[in-house]
Design an enzyme around this catalytic site. Structure first.
Site, PDB file in Angstrom:
ATOM      1  CG  ASP A 104      -0.239   0.029   2.538  1.00  0.00           C
ATOM      2  OD1 ASP A 104       0.952  -0.345   2.590  1.00  0.00           O
ATOM      3  OD2 ASP A 104      -0.862   0.441   3.536  1.00  0.00           O
ATOM      4  CG  ASP A 150       7.296   2.139   5.205  1.00  0.00           C
ATOM      5  OD1 ASP A 150       6.295   2.521   4.570  1.00  0.00           O
ATOM      6  OD2 ASP A 150       7.223   1.707   6.367  1.00  0.00           O
ATOM      7  CG  ASP A 151       4.282   0.040   1.383  1.00  0.00           C
ATOM      8  OD1 ASP A 151       4.195  -1.188   1.400  1.00  0.00           O
ATOM      9  OD2 ASP A 151       3.741   0.775   2.214  1.00  0.00           O
ATOM     10  CB  THR A 161       4.900  -4.198   2.698  1.00  0.00           C
ATOM     11  OG1 THR A 161       4.495  -3.713   1.413  1.00  0.00           O
ATOM     12  CG2 THR A 161       6.084  -5.130   2.551  1.00  0.00           C
ATOM     13  CG  ASN A 187       2.289   1.261  14.327  1.00  0.00           C
ATOM     14  OD1 ASN A 187       1.226   0.645  14.374  1.00  0.00           O
ATOM     15  ND2 ASN A 187       3.029   1.328  13.228  1.00  0.00           N
ATOM     16  CD  GLU A 232       1.520  -3.195  11.532  1.00  0.00           C
ATOM     17  OE1 GLU A 232       1.860  -2.463  10.581  1.00  0.00           O
ATOM     18  OE2 GLU A 232       0.740  -4.176  11.390  1.00  0.00           O
ATOM     19  CG  PHE A 233      -1.471   1.299   9.614  1.00  0.00           C
ATOM     20  CD1 PHE A 233      -2.545   2.151   9.839  1.00  0.00           C
ATOM     21  CD2 PHE A 233      -1.136   0.999   8.297  1.00  0.00           C
ATOM     22  CE1 PHE A 233      -3.273   2.690   8.790  1.00  0.00           C
ATOM     23  CE2 PHE A 233      -1.849   1.524   7.239  1.00  0.00           C
ATOM     24  CZ  PHE A 233      -2.914   2.373   7.482  1.00  0.00           C
ATOM     25  CG  ASN A 234       0.720  -2.950   7.370  1.00  0.00           C
ATOM     26  OD1 ASN A 234       0.304  -1.888   6.919  1.00  0.00           O
ATOM     27  ND2 ASN A 234       1.969  -3.357   7.201  1.00  0.00           N
ATOM     28  CG  ASP A 245       6.121  -1.436   4.551  1.00  0.00           C
ATOM     29  OD1 ASP A 245       5.729  -2.031   5.570  1.00  0.00           O
ATOM     30  OD2 ASP A 245       5.503  -0.491   4.043  1.00  0.00           O
TER      31      ASP A 245
END
Length: 317
Positions: A13, A17-18, A117, A150, A156-158, A233
């Site tokens: 996404d 960092d992706d 990721t 986070n 965590e976000f994902n 990621d």
């Protein structure tokens, strides 16, 4: 093809960092990037797809095929979408993923590594619609946490973006599933010494890379008290290229989907308290940070040699 080279499909996404994960997957000599698919997360899927196209174009990887308010805007204006050239392929992402993965599995007789990721929405749909793909893939994901999160106390976000999809993936019975959690990614910091390694050539592409590496610097300093920002990621991509750089532990990981406090929590049974449940994941505990940065910077410098951003510039040293 060298037997040591791993076939990789990257599902992401694209935020900052992706973008770097795409570059590492495309330029690491031990990886063969089959394609990129995008999933909503940092922004809606149309915008993250443009970010991915922009990354592929800017880094000279535009021959790699891709499906699919920007999720990657810079403080001084502009975004990765400014570099996008071409269009995504028209098929539904999971259809294309199955087509390419199954063809490569038939060709080489070894599993393709599905690197995720972002949210696990596409991965879950792939496994549900095409269960025959299960023996064809290994899954490596950046996401989850053993302790503190986070975007929530333990989330965590994902994983928080699509907990139900994460549950499907962790319980699908794939031949290998590896989770690279926040505890590991928070050790890969973009320090001044790291930035200096790509600051010696003042090309437009390398200046863009410095922006990406520092994208979350202020946020991480204010919210998490980090002196330097982490890079998340690309660690999942690096695991595929160099698993020996990590220490991992097999354990049971369950995904919380019901709690109003912690939906998306990766409940890691690190001390094997639930003996009745089988271990279903390898969880990374540490990474050799120096080896990671050696690989990441090598990929960035390779991309710099091919980036169309530098062709008409007078700023190349």
């Amino acid at each position: 093809m060298d037997d040591n080279v791993r076939d990789v499909w990257l599902d992401c996404d694209p935020g900052h960092d992706d973008a770097l994960a795409i570059i590492l997957a495309g330029y690491d000599k031990l990886l063969n990037l089959l394609g990129v698919s995008t999933v909503a997360g940092n922004q809606v899927v149309e915008k993250v797809t443009l970010n991915a196209l922009g990354t592929l174009t800017a880094s000279g990887l535009s021959s790699i095929e891709i499906h699919g308010e920007s999720g990657l805007e810079f403080a001084e204006g502009g975004s990765m979408q400014d570099y996008a050239v071409g269009s995504p392929l028209p098929q539904k992402a999971v259809m294309l993923m199955f087509e390419r993965i199954s063809a490569q599995f038939a060709k080489r007789g070894r599993p393709v590594c599905l690197v995720c990721t972002g949210a696990l929405t596409n991965a879950a749909l792939l496994l549900l619609l095409y269960p025959e793909v299960i023996p064809m893939i290994e899954v490596v994901l950046m996401g989850g946490c053993i302790g503190s999160g986070n975007t929530g106390p333990v989330v965590e976000f994902n994983m928080q973006t699509d907990p139900e999809a994460a549950k499907v993936v962790f319980e699908a019975g794939v031949r290998s599933l590896t989770m690279v959690p926040l505890e590991v990614t928070h050790t890969a910091l973009a320090t001044p010494a790291v930035l200096l390694r790509i600051a010696q050539r003042q090309t437009p592409f390398l200046q863009l890379m410095q922006k990406l590496l520092l994208f979350f610097a202020q946020t991480y300093k204010e919210v998490f008290n980090f002196e330097h920002p982490p890079l998340h990621d690309p660690l999942a991509v690096f695991y595929v290229a160099c698993p020996s750089a990590f220490t991992v532990r097999r354990m049971r990981v369950d995904i919380e989907t019901c709690s109003t406090l912690s939906a998306g929590q990766t409940v890691c049974d690190i001390h094997r308290r639930q003996n009745a449940l089988p271990e279903n994941a390898s969880v990374a505990l540490t990474v050799d940070v120096e080896k990671f940065w050696d690989s990441m910077i090598a990929a960035i410098l390779k991309a710099d040699m091919l980036s169309p951003l530098n062709i008409s510039s007078n700023n190349i040293a």
